[in-house]
Design a protein around this motif. Structure first.
Motif, PDB file in Angstrom:
ATOM      1  N   ILE A   1     -50.047   9.362 -31.904  1.00 50.14           N
ATOM      2  CA  ILE A   1     -50.075   9.017 -30.485  1.00 50.14           C
ATOM      3  C   ILE A   1     -50.876   7.741 -30.281  1.00 50.14           C
ATOM      4  CG2 ILE A   1     -50.769   9.782 -28.184  1.00 50.14           C
ATOM      5  CD1 ILE A   1     -50.530  12.666 -29.193  1.00 50.14           C
ATOM      6  N   LEU A   2     -50.283   6.755 -29.615  1.00 46.86           N
ATOM      7  CA  LEU A   2     -50.989   5.524 -29.263  1.00 46.86           C
ATOM      8  C   LEU A   2     -51.682   5.706 -27.916  1.00 46.86           C
ATOM      9  CD1 LEU A   2     -48.271   2.827 -30.107  1.00 46.86           C
ATOM     10  CD2 LEU A   2     -49.914   3.918 -31.642  1.00 46.86           C
ATOM     11  N   ILE A   3     -52.891   5.183 -27.796  1.00 47.72           N
ATOM     12  CA  ILE A   3     -53.602   5.161 -26.518  1.00 47.72           C
ATOM     13  C   ILE A   3     -53.644   3.710 -26.061  1.00 47.72           C
ATOM     14  CG2 ILE A   3     -55.635   5.914 -25.247  1.00 47.72           C
ATOM     15  CD1 ILE A   3     -54.243   8.171 -26.766  1.00 47.72           C
ATOM     16  N   LEU A   4     -52.985   3.413 -24.953  1.00 44.89           N
ATOM     17  CA  LEU A   4     -52.811   2.042 -24.486  1.00 44.89           C
ATOM     18  C   LEU A   4     -53.399   1.854 -23.094  1.00 44.89           C
ATOM     19  CD1 LEU A   4     -49.027   1.497 -25.421  1.00 44.89           C
ATOM     20  CD2 LEU A   4     -51.018   1.062 -26.860  1.00 44.89           C
ATOM     21  N   SER A   5     -53.708   0.583 -22.788  1.00 42.32           N
ATOM     22  CA  SER A   5     -54.079   0.227 -21.419  1.00 42.32           C
ATOM     23  C   SER A   5     -53.630  -1.203 -21.177  1.00 42.32           C
ATOM     24  CB  SER A   5     -55.592   0.344 -21.199  1.00 42.32           C
ATOM     25  OG  SER A   5     -56.276  -0.663 -21.912  1.00 42.32           O
ATOM     26  N   GLY A   6     -53.307  -1.514 -19.956  1.00 42.03           N
ATOM     27  CA  GLY A   6     -52.880  -2.867 -19.653  1.00 42.03           C
ATOM     28  C   GLY A   6     -54.031  -3.851 -19.640  1.00 42.03           C
ATOM     29  N   LYS A   7     -55.241  -3.374 -19.313  1.00 38.46           N
ATOM     30  CA  LYS A   7     -56.386  -4.263 -19.225  1.00 38.46           C
ATOM     31  C   LYS A   7     -57.624  -3.536 -19.720  1.00 38.46           C
ATOM     32  CE  LYS A   7     -58.129  -5.079 -15.069  1.00 38.46           C
ATOM     33  NZ  LYS A   7     -57.890  -6.490 -15.285  1.00 38.46           N
ATOM     34  N   GLY A   8     -58.663  -4.290 -19.989  1.00 36.12           N
ATOM     35  CA  GLY A   8     -59.914  -3.703 -20.441  1.00 36.12           C
ATOM     36  C   GLY A   8     -60.705  -3.110 -19.283  1.00 36.12           C
ATOM     37  N   GLY A   9     -61.653  -2.255 -19.613  1.00 31.66           N
ATOM     38  CA  GLY A   9     -62.542  -1.710 -18.607  1.00 31.66           C
ATOM     39  C   GLY A   9     -62.041  -0.487 -17.879  1.00 31.66           C
ATOM     40  N   VAL A  10     -60.915   0.086 -18.319  1.00 35.12           N
ATOM     41  CA  VAL A  10     -60.385   1.274 -17.640  1.00 35.12           C
ATOM     42  C   VAL A  10     -60.794   2.564 -18.353  1.00 35.12           C
ATOM     43  CG1 VAL A  10     -58.431  -0.019 -16.706  1.00 35.12           C
ATOM     44  CG2 VAL A  10     -58.163   1.209 -18.877  1.00 35.12           C
ATOM     45  N   GLY A  11     -61.590   2.447 -19.421  1.00 39.01           N
ATOM     46  CA  GLY A  11     -62.065   3.644 -20.115  1.00 39.01           C
ATOM     47  C   GLY A  11     -61.120   4.155 -21.179  1.00 39.01           C
TER      48      GLY A  11
ATOM     49  N   ASN B   1     -57.738   7.317 -14.799  1.00 38.06           N
ATOM     50  CA  ASN B   1     -59.138   7.528 -15.145  1.00 38.06           C
ATOM     51  C   ASN B   1     -60.042   7.031 -14.018  1.00 38.06           C
ATOM     52  OD1 ASN B   1     -61.135   8.428 -16.911  1.00 38.06           O
ATOM     53  ND2 ASN B   1     -61.319   6.464 -17.954  1.00 38.06           N
ATOM     54  N   MET B   2     -61.257   7.531 -13.962  1.00 36.21           N
ATOM     55  CA  MET B   2     -62.231   7.153 -12.926  1.00 36.21           C
ATOM     56  C   MET B   2     -61.663   7.382 -11.533  1.00 36.21           C
ATOM     57  SD  MET B   2     -63.794   3.665 -14.577  1.00 36.21           S
ATOM     58  CE  MET B   2     -63.703   3.373 -16.337  1.00 36.21           C
ATOM     59  N   ALA B   3     -60.959   8.485 -11.378  1.00 38.79           N
ATOM     60  CA  ALA B   3     -60.307   8.811 -10.101  1.00 38.79           C
ATOM     61  C   ALA B   3     -61.314   9.500  -9.184  1.00 38.79           C
ATOM     62  CB  ALA B   3     -59.097   9.698 -10.341  1.00 38.79           C
ATOM     63  N   GLY B   4     -62.193   8.721  -8.603  1.00 42.19           N
ATOM     64  CA  GLY B   4     -63.235   9.270  -7.755  1.00 42.19           C
ATOM     65  C   GLY B   4     -64.501   9.544  -8.539  1.00 42.19           C
TER      66      GLY B   4
ATOM     67  N   THR C   1     -55.113   4.077 -16.884  1.00 38.78           N
ATOM     68  CA  THR C   1     -55.318   3.132 -15.799  1.00 38.78           C
ATOM     69  C   THR C   1     -56.441   3.622 -14.900  1.00 38.78           C
ATOM     70  OG1 THR C   1     -54.217   1.888 -14.016  1.00 38.78           O
ATOM     71  CG2 THR C   1     -53.669   4.221 -14.227  1.00 38.78           C
ATOM     72  N   THR C   2     -56.858   2.784 -13.991  1.00 38.92           N
ATOM     73  CA  THR C   2     -57.735   3.187 -12.896  1.00 38.92           C
ATOM     74  C   THR C   2     -56.936   3.025 -11.605  1.00 38.92           C
ATOM     75  OG1 THR C   2     -58.704   0.955 -13.007  1.00 38.92           O
ATOM     76  CG2 THR C   2     -59.951   2.754 -14.019  1.00 38.92           C
ATOM     77  N   PRO C   3     -57.411   3.562 -10.470  1.00 36.19           N
ATOM     78  CA  PRO C   3     -56.553   3.646  -9.287  1.00 36.19           C
ATOM     79  C   PRO C   3     -56.198   2.324  -8.621  1.00 36.19           C
ATOM     80  CG  PRO C   3     -58.364   5.242  -9.166  1.00 36.19           C
ATOM     81  CD  PRO C   3     -58.669   4.313 -10.296  1.00 36.19           C
TER      82      PRO C   3
END
Length: 326
Positions: free
Chosen positions: A66-76, A238-241, A208-210
């Motif tokens: 399983i790959l763990i991806l994010s579009g940008k840094g800083g989203v945890g 992530n970081m949803a509130g 992602t973050t919101p």
């Protein structure tokens, strides 16, 4: 026979629309005109990478990748990777591995509490560093003389290290191999995808973050997966509130001005795996290299994390075996 990316340093960054040094059009395409690398690429060996069968054989005992991806840094993303690994490892019969391919910013060893460990090499290959009896890791951090040393490498050298992680590491029998990648859609992502294509990738979990500024890049990440033929297992917000550790009251930190991760998942036609609240104790657990599940079992974030773990298991065809809290 090693590839051109491992044996030679390209003398300049590849141009836009570069066909790649091992493609049939290498050194011949219109984009190659005037490129300082043209002669190197034109003389490079063509055809499939001869190391791919070795990688496929080495990873044959790993059930899910399983790959763990994010579009940008800083989203945890790396934080979530460690949480997901601990969540899978709650079942003592489940064997879990984490491969940190963020070559220039390795953080998994610190988050897992093993940053001072070193790699042991034997005739059968490099041994991963174990965090628990059923949880192991591999990162370039273990190879550095000091934890403060910087890795200043171009793409080909980074890709060569990723190949070593896949070809030379004695992973053994694993139920899950989680691949923590750097942000974006760059060399590391293309390298992992091409090297794992024969052995099979179950898919990618995208973090992602919101807020919309994060969602903009996540759209690109999802489209990258579609073009690369990688199944998107789902999207996690992530970081949803913010959840107060004392009173357990919640408040919005990053406003979901366009509907957040759930709306984006619906828009892009991917599974929404859930929201994970921002609990400052998650950061504390990562700083001390502890399992958040063990250190703070009373956190409201635990329930959300367990649901995400179960949904990821379902997406790869496994049954959830974690009990949900009421």
């Amino acid at each position: 026979m090693p590839s051109i990316e491992e044996t030679s340093d390209l003398i300049a960054p590849p141009p836009e629309h570069c066909p790649g040094p091992e493609g049939e059009q290498a050194g011949k395409a219109d984009a190659c005109a005037g490129c300082p690398n043209q002669a190197i690429c034109a003389s490079a060996p063509k055809g499939p990478d001869p190391d791919i069968p070795l990688i496929t054989a080495r990873l044959s005992n790993i059930k899910h990748k399983i790959l763990i991806l994010s579009g940008k840094g800083g989203v945890g993303k790396s934080t979530f990777t460690s949480m997901l690994a601990w969540g899978f490892a709650l079942n003592e019969e489940t064997q879990v591995g984490v491969m940190d391919v963020d070559i220039c910013g390795p953080s998994i060893p610190k988050m897992m509490g093993v940053e001072d460990e070193a790699i042991h090499v034997s005739a059968s290959g490099m041994s991963p560093v174990y965090v628990a009896d059923n949880l192991c890791t591999m990162s370039i951090q273990y190879m550095l003389p000091s934890k403060d040393d910087a890795v200043i490498w171009r793409g080909p050298k980074k890709n060569g290290m990723i190949k070593r992680f896949l070809k030379d590491v004695e992973w053994g029998e694993l139920d899950y191999l989680l691949v923590d990648t750097p942000p974006g859609t760059s060399d590391e992502h293309l390298s992992v995808n091409s090297l794992l294509k024969e052995s099979g990738i179950d898919g990618a979990v995208i973090i992602t973050t919101p807020q919309e500024v994060a969602l903009l890049d996540v759209r690109k990440e999802i489209n990258f997966c579609k073009k690369a033929g990688i199944k998107v297992l789902g999207l996690v917000e992530n970081m949803a509130g913010f959840v107060c550790p004392s009173c357990e009251g919640s408040s919005e930190v990053f406003m979901a001005t366009t509907g957040g991760g759930e709306a984006l998942a619906k828009e892009m036609g991917v599974e929404f795996l859930g929201r994970v609240p921002l609990d400052p104790r998650i950061g504390v657990a990562c700083d001390y290299g502890e399992s958040f599940f063990d250190a703070y079992p009373d956190s409201p974030s635990i329930k959300s994390l367990k649901k995400v773990v179960e949904k990821v298991k379902m997406q790869v065809g496994e049954e959830g075996d974690l009990e949900e809290e009421s």
